[in-house]
Structure formats: C-alpha cells, structure tokens
Design a protein around this motif. Structure first.
Motif, PDB file in Angstrom:
ATOM      1  N   ILE A 120       0.809  -1.307   0.065  1.00  0.00           N
ATOM      2  CA  ILE A 120      -0.058  -0.064   0.024  1.00  0.00           C
ATOM      3  C   ILE A 120       0.852   1.268   0.008  1.00  0.00           C
ATOM      4  O   ILE A 120       1.654   1.383   0.965  1.00  0.00           O
ATOM      5  CB  ILE A 120      -0.881   0.002   1.192  1.00  0.00           C
ATOM      6  N   LEU A 121       0.648   2.160  -1.113  1.00  0.00           N
ATOM      7  CA  LEU A 121       1.697   3.413  -1.153  1.00  0.00           C
ATOM      8  C   LEU A 121       0.724   4.437  -1.087  1.00  0.00           C
ATOM      9  O   LEU A 121      -0.252   4.552  -1.918  1.00  0.00           O
ATOM     10  CB  LEU A 121       2.204   3.354  -2.490  1.00  0.00           C
ATOM     11  N   PRO A 122       1.135   5.544  -0.517  1.00  0.00           N
ATOM     12  CA  PRO A 122       0.675   6.848  -0.583  1.00  0.00           C
ATOM     13  C   PRO A 122       1.028   7.404  -1.850  1.00  0.00           C
ATOM     14  O   PRO A 122       1.906   7.415  -2.364  1.00  0.00           O
ATOM     15  CB  PRO A 122       1.283   7.525   0.632  1.00  0.00           C
ATOM     16  N   VAL A 123      -0.109   8.201  -2.391  1.00  0.00           N
ATOM     17  CA  VAL A 123       0.217   8.440  -3.900  1.00  0.00           C
ATOM     18  C   VAL A 123       0.832   9.821  -3.862  1.00  0.00           C
ATOM     19  O   VAL A 123       1.539  10.278  -4.664  1.00  0.00           O
ATOM     20  CB  VAL A 123      -1.248   8.662  -4.678  1.00  0.00           C
ATOM     21  N   SER A 124       0.852  10.576  -2.636  1.00  0.00           N
ATOM     22  CA  SER A 124       1.510  11.899  -2.644  1.00  0.00           C
ATOM     23  C   SER A 124       2.872  11.627  -2.293  1.00  0.00           C
ATOM     24  O   SER A 124       3.319  10.914  -1.112  1.00  0.00           O
ATOM     25  CB  SER A 124       0.633  12.687  -1.418  1.00  0.00           C
ATOM     26  N   ALA A 125       3.821  12.344  -3.034  1.00  0.00           N
ATOM     27  CA  ALA A 125       5.303  12.256  -2.479  1.00  0.00           C
ATOM     28  C   ALA A 125       5.551  12.889  -1.162  1.00  0.00           C
ATOM     29  O   ALA A 125       6.291  11.995  -0.388  1.00  0.00           O
ATOM     30  CB  ALA A 125       6.176  13.049  -3.692  1.00  0.00           C
ATOM     31  N   ALA A 126       4.781  13.915  -0.916  1.00  0.00           N
ATOM     32  CA  ALA A 126       5.158  14.667   0.583  1.00  0.00           C
ATOM     33  C   ALA A 126       4.729  13.435   1.645  1.00  0.00           C
ATOM     34  O   ALA A 126       5.385  13.296   2.591  1.00  0.00           O
ATOM     35  CB  ALA A 126       4.278  15.786   0.929  1.00  0.00           C
ATOM     36  N   ALA A 127       3.481  12.751   1.305  1.00  0.00           N
ATOM     37  CA  ALA A 127       3.028  11.743   2.389  1.00  0.00           C
ATOM     38  C   ALA A 127       3.950  10.843   2.418  1.00  0.00           C
ATOM     39  O   ALA A 127       4.245  10.039   3.490  1.00  0.00           O
ATOM     40  CB  ALA A 127       1.590  11.393   2.133  1.00  0.00           C
ATOM     41  N   ALA A 128       4.611  10.021   1.289  1.00  0.00           N
ATOM     42  CA  ALA A 128       5.621   9.291   1.345  1.00  0.00           C
ATOM     43  C   ALA A 128       6.645   9.296   2.073  1.00  0.00           C
ATOM     44  O   ALA A 128       7.395   8.572   2.623  1.00  0.00           O
ATOM     45  CB  ALA A 128       5.861   8.816  -0.009  1.00  0.00           C
ATOM     46  N   ALA A 129       7.168  10.629   2.288  1.00  0.00           N
ATOM     47  CA  ALA A 129       8.222  11.088   3.020  1.00  0.00           C
ATOM     48  C   ALA A 129       7.845  11.604   4.413  1.00  0.00           C
ATOM     49  O   ALA A 129       8.830  11.983   5.205  1.00  0.00           O
ATOM     50  CB  ALA A 129       8.878  12.289   2.449  1.00  0.00           C
ATOM     51  N   SER A 130       6.690  11.473   4.956  1.00  0.00           N
ATOM     52  CA  SER A 130       6.277  11.707   6.287  1.00  0.00           C
ATOM     53  C   SER A 130       6.322  10.895   7.180  1.00  0.00           C
ATOM     54  O   SER A 130       6.689   9.465   6.964  1.00  0.00           O
ATOM     55  CB  SER A 130       4.747  12.387   6.196  1.00  0.00           C
ATOM     56  N   PRO A 131       6.268  10.955   8.622  1.00  0.00           N
ATOM     57  CA  PRO A 131       6.650  10.191   9.646  1.00  0.00           C
ATOM     58  C   PRO A 131       5.540   9.110   9.374  1.00  0.00           C
ATOM     59  O   PRO A 131       4.458   9.133   9.090  1.00  0.00           O
ATOM     60  CB  PRO A 131       6.495  10.911  10.740  1.00  0.00           C
ATOM     61  N   LEU A 132       5.898   7.812   9.923  1.00  0.00           N
ATOM     62  CA  LEU A 132       5.102   6.720   9.662  1.00  0.00           C
ATOM     63  C   LEU A 132       4.907   6.045  11.101  1.00  0.00           C
ATOM     64  O   LEU A 132       5.430   6.169  12.172  1.00  0.00           O
ATOM     65  CB  LEU A 132       5.936   5.436   8.841  1.00  0.00           C
ATOM     66  N   SER A 133       3.376   5.387  11.282  1.00  0.00           N
ATOM     67  CA  SER A 133       3.036   4.863  12.279  1.00  0.00           C
ATOM     68  C   SER A 133       2.228   3.789  12.072  1.00  0.00           C
ATOM     69  O   SER A 133       1.418   3.729  10.803  1.00  0.00           O
ATOM     70  CB  SER A 133       2.360   5.686  13.349  1.00  0.00           C
ATOM     71  N   PRO A 134       1.830   2.818  12.945  1.00  0.00           N
ATOM     72  CA  PRO A 134       1.067   1.553  12.692  1.00  0.00           C
ATOM     73  C   PRO A 134      -0.474   2.020  12.265  1.00  0.00           C
ATOM     74  O   PRO A 134      -0.833   3.013  13.106  1.00  0.00           O
ATOM     75  CB  PRO A 134       1.066   0.643  13.665  1.00  0.00           C
ATOM     76  N   ALA A 135      -1.037   1.364  11.376  1.00  0.00           N
ATOM     77  CA  ALA A 135      -2.362   1.499  10.887  1.00  0.00           C
ATOM     78  C   ALA A 135      -3.047   0.562  10.481  1.00  0.00           C
ATOM     79  O   ALA A 135      -2.353  -0.165   9.670  1.00  0.00           O
ATOM     80  CB  ALA A 135      -2.612   2.926   9.928  1.00  0.00           C
ATOM     81  N   ASP A 136      -4.204   0.331  11.051  1.00  0.00           N
ATOM     82  CA  ASP A 136      -5.142  -0.629  10.104  1.00  0.00           C
ATOM     83  C   ASP A 136      -5.804   0.041   9.005  1.00  0.00           C
ATOM     84  O   ASP A 136      -6.387   0.941   9.150  1.00  0.00           O
ATOM     85  CB  ASP A 136      -6.182  -1.112  11.110  1.00  0.00           C
ATOM     86  N   VAL A 137      -5.616  -0.759   7.571  1.00  0.00           N
ATOM     87  CA  VAL A 137      -6.248  -0.060   6.578  1.00  0.00           C
ATOM     88  C   VAL A 137      -7.468  -0.958   6.332  1.00  0.00           C
ATOM     89  O   VAL A 137      -7.484  -2.278   6.147  1.00  0.00           O
ATOM     90  CB  VAL A 137      -5.369  -0.026   5.272  1.00  0.00           C
ATOM     91  N   VAL A 138      -8.626  -0.232   6.305  1.00  0.00           N
ATOM     92  CA  VAL A 138     -10.010  -1.252   6.277  1.00  0.00           C
ATOM     93  C   VAL A 138     -10.770  -0.241   5.298  1.00  0.00           C
ATOM     94  O   VAL A 138     -10.600   0.875   4.673  1.00  0.00           O
ATOM     95  CB  VAL A 138     -10.657  -0.967   7.556  1.00  0.00           C
ATOM     96  N   GLY A 139     -12.010  -1.036   4.830  1.00  0.00           N
ATOM     97  CA  GLY A 139     -13.003  -0.451   4.127  1.00  0.00           C
ATOM     98  C   GLY A 139     -14.156  -0.136   4.897  1.00  0.00           C
ATOM     99  O   GLY A 139     -14.363  -0.534   6.036  1.00  0.00           O
ATOM    100  N   PRO A 140     -15.189   0.376   4.030  1.00  0.00           N
ATOM    101  CA  PRO A 140     -16.604   0.704   4.815  1.00  0.00           C
ATOM    102  C   PRO A 140     -17.499  -0.248   4.984  1.00  0.00           C
ATOM    103  O   PRO A 140     -18.647  -0.167   5.375  1.00  0.00           O
ATOM    104  CB  PRO A 140     -16.925   1.862   3.986  1.00  0.00           C
ATOM    105  N   VAL A 141     -17.175  -1.540   4.347  1.00  0.00           N
ATOM    106  CA  VAL A 141     -18.172  -2.653   4.478  1.00  0.00           C
ATOM    107  C   VAL A 141     -18.507  -3.114   5.752  1.00  0.00           C
ATOM    108  O   VAL A 141     -17.291  -3.178   6.699  1.00  0.00           O
ATOM    109  CB  VAL A 141     -17.744  -3.667   3.481  1.00  0.00           C
TER     110      VAL A 141
END
Length: 447
Positions: free
Chosen positions: A348-369
């Motif tokens: 899973i990649l952020p599309v924004s180059a700025a976001a890709a260079a930002s600090p990272l932390s754990p996240a659960d990536v989910v959908g709305p179902v």
C-alpha cells in the motif's frame, strides 16, 4: 498464494522505495506523486474518481515477452494461453492478443470475451470441471483449439453432444498428478482430494477410451497443480515427470499425444518473498517433458496480470481509538477480496510524494463494508493521511476486479488502462441505477 502471511507480519515490511523499485511501471515524482508508467495516479483520480483499477499495458507486454523469451531460450516449442480468469477486461485481453497470446477460458463469458478481444478460436483452450452443455455447444461452434476434459462423465457428455452435431472436438485429458504445490489450500488443484482432473492411475484407460468415442479426437494431456506457486520448481518437476511418463506409455500403445498442456500457477512476490522466474519454469519443463520432443502449452494468469494493476483508492477518514489507528478507504473487500479470503498481503503506497516522506506509524487499513473481515492490513507503517488522500494497493491486476461484487450495494469500480503517457477508461464505473436494473417487485406486491 504460497505460505500466506498473516495480516500482521512478523518480519519488517518492505519500505515504499523498495516496493516501487521492484515494480518497473511505478515511479514517485516530487510534484506529481506516484505514477503508473508516465501517468500520475492523482490525475486519474481527478478525472475518473475512486476506487478505480489501473492497468499498465507496458507491464502486460513486458511480462508476456519475458515468458515467451524464457521458453524460446530453453528450446521449447511452446504456446502461451493466458488464463482469462485472472483478469478478463477486454483491453487487457486485446494487449495480450497483440503479443500473440492465446486464451485459457473456464466459462462461456470468458470465451466470448477472448473472441471479442481478437483472440482466434484456434488459440483458445477451455478448462474447468463443470462445463455446461450450452458452453460446450459454443466451444464446438467456435471450433476452439482444445477442450480439457476433467471427468469420465464430461467425456461422455461431450461425445454425445459432438456426435449429435456432426462435430469433432479436440480434447486433452486433464490429469491430477497428486502433487502438493505447497500453495494456499483454497487454490491448490493438483492433489488427489481436489475436484480437478482424472487420477493419473485412471488416465491410461480413459485416454484409450477417448480415442474410440464418437465426436472426440484426443490430442494430448493437461495438468494444473495450483495457483500462486512460489515454493520452487520441485512440485512442477514432480507433476511434469509423471505426465511425461504417462505420455510415453500412451505413445507406446499407439495412441496420439500431440502436445502437453502444462497449466500455469507461477507465483509473484506480493511482499518481498522469493518467487521463481519464468526461466526456472522453462527449465523444469525442459528437463521433464522436453525429452519427448512434444510441443507444450502454458496457461499463466496472475504472473502476467498481477503486477500490471493497482487499485487506486481514497481515504474517507482517519479514525483514532485508544488502541488503534484506522485508515478507512472508499475501496473495500467487495472490490479487492484477496486479503479477506486468503489473508493476502498487498503493498500500500501513498500517492502523494510528501505523504510518502512523512513520519510513519502503525495503521489498520480498512474499507467501509459492514464486516470485520473488510480489512486490507493491520499494523502497517503508513503516514497520517487526511480525508481525500490517495493510496494505491499494489499487484491487484490479477484476481482483483474479476472477483469484485456489489456487496452492501456498492457499485463496481471503474477500470483504466495506462499506456505510456496516455490513459483511458476501459470499463465504466457502475452507476447506482445499474445496481437496481433488472430487479422488480412481484406482481402481487406492485400495487
């Protein structure tokens, strides 16, 4: 999917730069962000919206050519029949048809799609355990290259049908070699307890019977031991060696064996797991079936289409609880079901180059179902992403859109093809009106 990784992997995940470097169609530009070939994904999202499947025509061509080259360099007379079930979009099929690939189909719909995309009937193989009479009639009418028979009962049904129509069906006998491909239990197909094919001990007698059944012309043997095989060539070699021995026995009896259908199943690295190259598969075929001097057929699907696609999605919201951070996307399990069904890992990649260079932390990536299973990953290192931020789920070109549903009355996502600096919608986003089309109240409830 070989040795499926849990949604929270024990070993460190590859970083954004590693994921991009391993996928030639992707690049990250400081201003335009993540690109597929020469097209910014942000531009596609602006024009088409999200969620959207995005396919790289260049990747499809590159991988088709790599497989053809590996087979040719091994000295094999080989034809490639792309497994349409991996991705049946007409634009995808058309690109592969232009590369000289045929098709391996498992339904009437796939057969019609292959023909509509320009794949000649003479390059189409029909596989599957439950071909209906309607489907077999179409295959006979189209005079396709080969029908892979999976049971005595199917052979009898096809024989009667072909004879009644005055046709002769070219058939191969799909053999179950009882080989464990060491892949996910739901996608292994070559073990004796699986529903596919004829047991290898039963094959000689049935093949001899095929040769005298009206309406049938046996032309070879076929096998397919599973999907997403990444455990090396041992299972392939074992299966192909058994097939070669069977072919020798049939030839010694004077029965016609014109070619061997080797199936598909070559896996891809979704994360950073090792995956065999096509040269290894070609070597396995050469060392086992090669001495027979017979032409071979291959039926790759995921290996060609998987790396060619991404699922482009938007963040709906970022939800923080006392214990977890959730990134809720507008894509869901009804779009990409592999994580829910197979515990599959997708980059899973952020599309924004700025976001890709930002600090990272754990996240659960989910959908709305409304299912807890509607989870793409847990504990993935990702930046903080605001509503509307874009992400790309990688390696979604195979078994992505084709396995989508409208669960929760969610429309099917749009599909886009990129070719160099160009992109075009190759399947419209389903409308809300289309979700209700065809439904009606019974007469007694319509007043």
């Amino acid at each position: 999917m070989a040795s499926p990784l849990p949604l929270s992997a024990e070993t460190p995940d590859p970083g954004f730069a590693e994921l991009i470097a391993a996928r030639p169609a992707l690049s990250l530009h400081a201003q335009d962000g993540l690109l597929v070939e020469e097209v910014p994904l942000a531009r596609i999202a602006e024009v088409v919206g999200t969620p959207t499947w995005v396919y790289s025509a260049g990747t499809l061509r590159r991988r088709a050519r790599a497989l053809k080259r590996a087979l040719a360099e091994a000295g094999l007379r080989a034809s490639i029949h792309y497994a349409v079930k991996a991705n049946s979009n007409l634009a995808v099929l058309h690109v592969l048809a232009a590369e000289g690939l045929g098709a391996d189909v498992v339904s009437e719909g796939e057969l019609r799609a292959a023909r509509a995309a320009g794949i000649p009937a003479s390059a189409i193989v029909f596989s599957g355990v439950g071909k209906t009479e309607r489907e077999l009639r179409l295959a006979l009418a189209e005079d396709i290259a080969q029908i892979n028979l999976e049971s005595v009962e199917e052979a009898e049904m096809l024989s009667a049908l072909a004879a009644s129509l005055g046709r002769t069906a070219r058939v191969a006998l799909r053999v179950n070699p009882d080989v464990d491909a060491r892949t996910h239990a739901k996608i292994t197909t070559g073990r004796s307890e699986n529903k596919f094919g004829i047991g290898i001990d039963q094959a000689p007698a049935l093949y001899a019977r095929l040769a005298i059944m009206p309406g049938l012309a046996p032309v070879g043997l076929a096998t397919h031991i599973g999907s997403q095989i990444t455990s090396g060539m041992a299972a392939y070699r074992a299966a192909y060696a058994r097939l070669a021995e069977l072919a020798q026995e049939l030839l010694a009896r004077g029965l016609p064996v014109l070619h061997i259908d080797c199936g598909g199943g070559l896996g891809i690295p979704y994360r950073d797991e090792p995956a065999p190259l096509p040269e290894a598969l070609a070597g396995a075929i050469k060392s086992t079936i090669g001495p027979l001097g017979l032409p071979v057929m291959l039926e790759p699907g995921r290996w060609i289409a998987g790396p060619a696609g991404v699922l482009l999605a938007s963040v709906v919201l970022q939800k923080q609880t006392p214990s977890r951070r959730f990134l809720v996307l507008d894509a869901a399990m009804n779009d990409l079901i592999r994580p829910a069904m197979y515990e599959a890992w997708h980059g899973i990649l952020p599309v924004s180059a700025a976001a890709a260079a930002s600090p990272l932390s754990p996240a659960d990536v989910v959908g709305p179902v409304c299912e807890t299973g509607d989870t793409f990953t847990r504990g993935r290192a990702l930046p903080s992403l605001h509503p509307g931020a874009l992400v790309a789920l990688l390696d979604a070109g195979g078994y992505g859109a084709v396995m989508s549903s409208t669960y929760n009355m969610r429309p099917l996502a749009a599909e886009v093809m990129v070719d160099g600096a160009r992109f075009a919608v190759v399947r419209d986003r389903q409308s809300q009106e289309a979700l209700l089309a065809g439904q009606r109240l019974p007469p007694w409830e319509s007043d």
